[in-house]
Design a protein around this motif. Structure first.
Motif, PDB file in Angstrom:
ATOM      1  N   LEU A  27     -22.095  -8.488 -12.843  1.00 32.23           N
ATOM      2  CA  LEU A  27     -22.177  -9.130 -14.157  1.00 32.23           C
ATOM      3  C   LEU A  27     -20.774  -9.337 -14.722  1.00 32.23           C
ATOM      4  CD1 LEU A  27     -25.209  -7.230 -15.671  1.00 32.23           C
ATOM      5  CD2 LEU A  27     -25.096  -9.675 -15.169  1.00 32.23           C
ATOM      6  N   PRO A  28     -20.569 -10.438 -15.418  1.00 32.84           N
ATOM      7  CA  PRO A  28     -19.239 -10.724 -15.951  1.00 32.84           C
ATOM      8  C   PRO A  28     -18.941  -9.899 -17.196  1.00 32.84           C
ATOM      9  CG  PRO A  28     -20.765 -12.376 -16.685  1.00 32.84           C
ATOM     10  CD  PRO A  28     -21.533 -11.473 -15.761  1.00 32.84           C
ATOM     11  N   ASN A  29     -17.720  -9.958 -17.640  1.00 34.97           N
ATOM     12  CA  ASN A  29     -17.352  -9.275 -18.874  1.00 34.97           C
ATOM     13  C   ASN A  29     -17.776 -10.069 -20.100  1.00 34.97           C
ATOM     14  OD1 ASN A  29     -16.145  -7.032 -17.685  1.00 34.97           O
ATOM     15  ND2 ASN A  29     -14.254  -8.177 -17.321  1.00 34.97           N
ATOM     16  N   SER A  30     -18.224 -11.280 -19.912  1.00 37.02           N
ATOM     17  CA  SER A  30     -18.688 -12.087 -21.035  1.00 37.02           C
ATOM     18  C   SER A  30     -20.114 -11.680 -21.419  1.00 37.02           C
ATOM     19  CB  SER A  30     -18.655 -13.566 -20.657  1.00 37.02           C
ATOM     20  OG  SER A  30     -19.450 -13.801 -19.508  1.00 37.02           O
ATOM     21  N   THR A  31     -20.622 -12.312 -22.462  1.00 34.74           N
ATOM     22  CA  THR A  31     -21.957 -11.987 -22.955  1.00 34.74           C
ATOM     23  C   THR A  31     -23.034 -12.463 -21.988  1.00 34.74           C
ATOM     24  OG1 THR A  31     -21.157 -12.168 -25.223  1.00 34.74           O
ATOM     25  CG2 THR A  31     -23.535 -12.265 -24.888  1.00 34.74           C
ATOM     26  N   TYR A  32     -24.062 -11.681 -21.853  1.00 30.44           N
ATOM     27  CA  TYR A  32     -25.198 -12.076 -21.028  1.00 30.44           C
ATOM     28  C   TYR A  32     -26.471 -11.504 -21.623  1.00 30.44           C
ATOM     29  CZ  TYR A  32     -23.874  -7.514 -19.125  1.00 30.44           C
ATOM     30  OH  TYR A  32     -23.510  -6.202 -19.000  1.00 30.44           O
ATOM     31  N   CYS A  33     -27.550 -12.082 -21.233  1.00 32.46           N
ATOM     32  CA  CYS A  33     -28.866 -11.665 -21.698  1.00 32.46           C
ATOM     33  C   CYS A  33     -29.577 -10.948 -20.547  1.00 32.46           C
ATOM     34  CB  CYS A  33     -29.678 -12.875 -22.146  1.00 32.46           C
ATOM     35  SG  CYS A  33     -31.325 -12.479 -22.748  1.00 32.46           S
ATOM     36  N   LEU A  34     -30.052  -9.749 -20.820  1.00 30.70           N
ATOM     37  CA  LEU A  34     -30.844  -8.990 -19.863  1.00 30.70           C
ATOM     38  C   LEU A  34     -32.280  -8.908 -20.360  1.00 30.70           C
ATOM     39  CD1 LEU A  34     -28.460  -5.990 -19.117  1.00 30.70           C
ATOM     40  CD2 LEU A  34     -29.000  -7.888 -17.583  1.00 30.70           C
ATOM     41  N   LEU A  52     -29.363  -8.493 -25.654  1.00 32.38           N
ATOM     42  CA  LEU A  52     -28.117  -9.224 -25.500  1.00 32.38           C
ATOM     43  C   LEU A  52     -26.992  -8.216 -25.331  1.00 32.38           C
ATOM     44  CD1 LEU A  52     -27.025 -12.158 -25.541  1.00 32.38           C
ATOM     45  CD2 LEU A  52     -26.549 -11.817 -27.970  1.00 32.38           C
ATOM     46  N   SER A  53     -26.151  -8.437 -24.365  1.00 33.06           N
ATOM     47  CA  SER A  53     -25.169  -7.417 -24.000  1.00 33.06           C
ATOM     48  C   SER A  53     -24.168  -7.123 -25.096  1.00 33.06           C
ATOM     49  CB  SER A  53     -24.420  -7.863 -22.751  1.00 33.06           C
ATOM     50  OG  SER A  53     -23.705  -9.063 -23.005  1.00 33.06           O
ATOM     51  N   SER A  54     -23.822  -8.110 -25.886  1.00 38.04           N
ATOM     52  CA  SER A  54     -22.707  -7.941 -26.822  1.00 38.04           C
ATOM     53  C   SER A  54     -23.090  -7.333 -28.152  1.00 38.04           C
ATOM     54  CB  SER A  54     -22.039  -9.294 -27.050  1.00 38.04           C
ATOM     55  OG  SER A  54     -22.969 -10.205 -27.564  1.00 38.04           O
ATOM     56  N   ASP A  55     -24.290  -7.525 -28.656  1.00 38.08           N
ATOM     57  CA  ASP A  55     -24.594  -7.075 -30.016  1.00 38.08           C
ATOM     58  C   ASP A  55     -24.982  -5.617 -30.173  1.00 38.08           C
ATOM     59  OD1 ASP A  55     -23.995  -9.486 -31.202  1.00 38.08           O
ATOM     60  OD2 ASP A  55     -26.048 -10.206 -31.094  1.00 38.08           O
ATOM     61  N   PRO A  56     -25.996  -5.047 -29.598  1.00 40.09           N
ATOM     62  CA  PRO A  56     -27.018  -5.728 -28.803  1.00 40.09           C
ATOM     63  C   PRO A  56     -28.223  -6.160 -29.638  1.00 40.09           C
ATOM     64  CG  PRO A  56     -27.280  -3.367 -28.594  1.00 40.09           C
ATOM     65  CD  PRO A  56     -26.148  -3.600 -29.586  1.00 40.09           C
ATOM     66  N   THR A  69     -39.342   0.711 -25.131  1.00 39.12           N
ATOM     67  CA  THR A  69     -37.990   0.710 -25.682  1.00 39.12           C
ATOM     68  C   THR A  69     -36.995   0.360 -24.586  1.00 39.12           C
ATOM     69  OG1 THR A  69     -38.565   2.440 -27.273  1.00 39.12           O
ATOM     70  CG2 THR A  69     -36.226   2.049 -26.886  1.00 39.12           C
ATOM     71  N   ILE A  70     -36.143  -0.590 -24.886  1.00 39.78           N
ATOM     72  CA  ILE A  70     -35.114  -0.990 -23.924  1.00 39.78           C
ATOM     73  C   ILE A  70     -33.778  -0.395 -24.340  1.00 39.78           C
ATOM     74  CG2 ILE A  70     -34.566  -3.130 -25.164  1.00 39.78           C
ATOM     75  CD1 ILE A  70     -34.100  -4.460 -22.441  1.00 39.78           C
ATOM     76  N   THR A  71     -33.039   0.073 -23.368  1.00 37.81           N
ATOM     77  CA  THR A  71     -31.689   0.561 -23.630  1.00 37.81           C
ATOM     78  C   THR A  71     -30.753   0.022 -22.562  1.00 37.81           C
ATOM     79  OG1 THR A  71     -32.126   2.588 -22.379  1.00 37.81           O
ATOM     80  CG2 THR A  71     -32.431   2.689 -24.780  1.00 37.81           C
ATOM     81  N   GLN A  72     -29.505  -0.053 -22.928  1.00 35.81           N
ATOM     82  CA  GLN A  72     -28.502  -0.573 -22.006  1.00 35.81           C
ATOM     83  C   GLN A  72     -27.303   0.350 -21.998  1.00 35.81           C
ATOM     84  OE1 GLN A  72     -25.839  -4.688 -21.476  1.00 35.81           O
ATOM     85  NE2 GLN A  72     -26.570  -4.061 -23.454  1.00 35.81           N
ATOM     86  N   ASP A  73     -26.777   0.595 -20.838  1.00 32.47           N
ATOM     87  CA  ASP A  73     -25.514   1.310 -20.699  1.00 32.47           C
ATOM     88  C   ASP A  73     -24.558   0.351 -20.002  1.00 32.47           C
ATOM     89  OD1 ASP A  73     -23.315   2.865 -19.964  1.00 32.47           O
ATOM     90  OD2 ASP A  73     -24.533   4.655 -19.715  1.00 32.47           O
ATOM     91  N   ARG A  74     -23.754  -0.331 -20.800  1.00 33.50           N
ATOM     92  CA  ARG A  74     -22.910  -1.372 -20.222  1.00 33.50           C
ATOM     93  C   ARG A  74     -21.829  -0.786 -19.327  1.00 33.50           C
ATOM     94  NH1 ARG A  74     -20.963  -6.998 -23.050  1.00 33.50           N
ATOM     95  NH2 ARG A  74     -20.177  -7.904 -21.113  1.00 33.50           N
ATOM     96  N   ALA A  75     -21.398   0.430 -19.628  1.00 35.77           N
ATOM     97  CA  ALA A  75     -20.378   1.065 -18.796  1.00 35.77           C
ATOM     98  C   ALA A  75     -20.909   1.322 -17.391  1.00 35.77           C
ATOM     99  CB  ALA A  75     -19.915   2.364 -19.440  1.00 35.77           C
TER     100      ALA A  75
END
Length: 125
Positions: A27-34, A52-56, A69-75
Motif C-alpha cells: 500500500l502506498p503512503n498516500s490515502t487509500y480506502c480499505l 479511510l486510511s488518513s482520517d480515519p 467494529t473495524i480497526t486499522q493499524d497503519r504501522a
C-alpha cells in the motif's frame, strides 16, 4: 503491487463473536480506502464497512452497525474486523479490499482494485 490476505474465519454459534484480520502489503503512503465485503451463496458481494486510511473515516452498513467494529493499524498494515452478536445471516465469504483514493465514496465492489482471497465465516443456530 498491493496484496491482501485475510485470516480468522471459521464457524461459530449464533450470538458468538469472531475476529477477522487483513494483512496488507504494497500500500502506498498516500490515502487509500480499505473495506470489508462479504458474499453469501447466490448473492452479490456487498460492502459492510469501510475505513479511510488518513482520517480515519468509517462507515458501516446497517446490517452490521452496532455489532461489527473495524480497526486499522497503519504501522503494521493490518485491518481487523471484530464481529459480535453474529447471526446465521452473517454467513458468507468475507473479503478485504482496497483502492487508492482520497475517499470511500461509491462504496461498491466494482470500485475496488485489490482483493484478498477471502475467508469463510459460518454462523449456525
Amino acid at each position: 503491487q498491493v496484496q491482501l490476505m485475510e485470516s480468522g474465519g471459521g464457524s461459530v454459534q449464533a450470538g458468538g463473536s469472531m475476529r477477522l484480520s487483513c494483512a496488507a502489503s504494497g500500500l502506498p503512503n498516500s490515502t487509500y480506502c480499505l473495506a470489508w465485503f462479504r458474499q453469501a451463496p447466490g448473492k452479490d458481494r456487498e460492502g459492510i464497512v469501510y475505513i479511510l486510511s488518513s482520517d480515519p473515516r468509517i462507515g458501516y452498513d446497517d446490517s452490521v452497525k452496532g455489532r461489527f467494529t473495524i480497526t486499522q493499524d497503519r504501522a503494521k498494515n493490518t485491518m481487523d474486523l471484530q464481529m459480535h452478536s453474529l447471526k446465521p445471516e452473517d454467513t458468507a465469504m468475507y473479503y478485504c479490499a482496497a483502492r487508492i483514493a482520497s475517499n470511500c465514496y461509491y462504496f461498491a465492489a466494482r470500485t475496488f482494485n485489490y482483493w484478498g482471497q477471502g475467508t469463510q465465516v459460518s454462523v449456525y443456530s
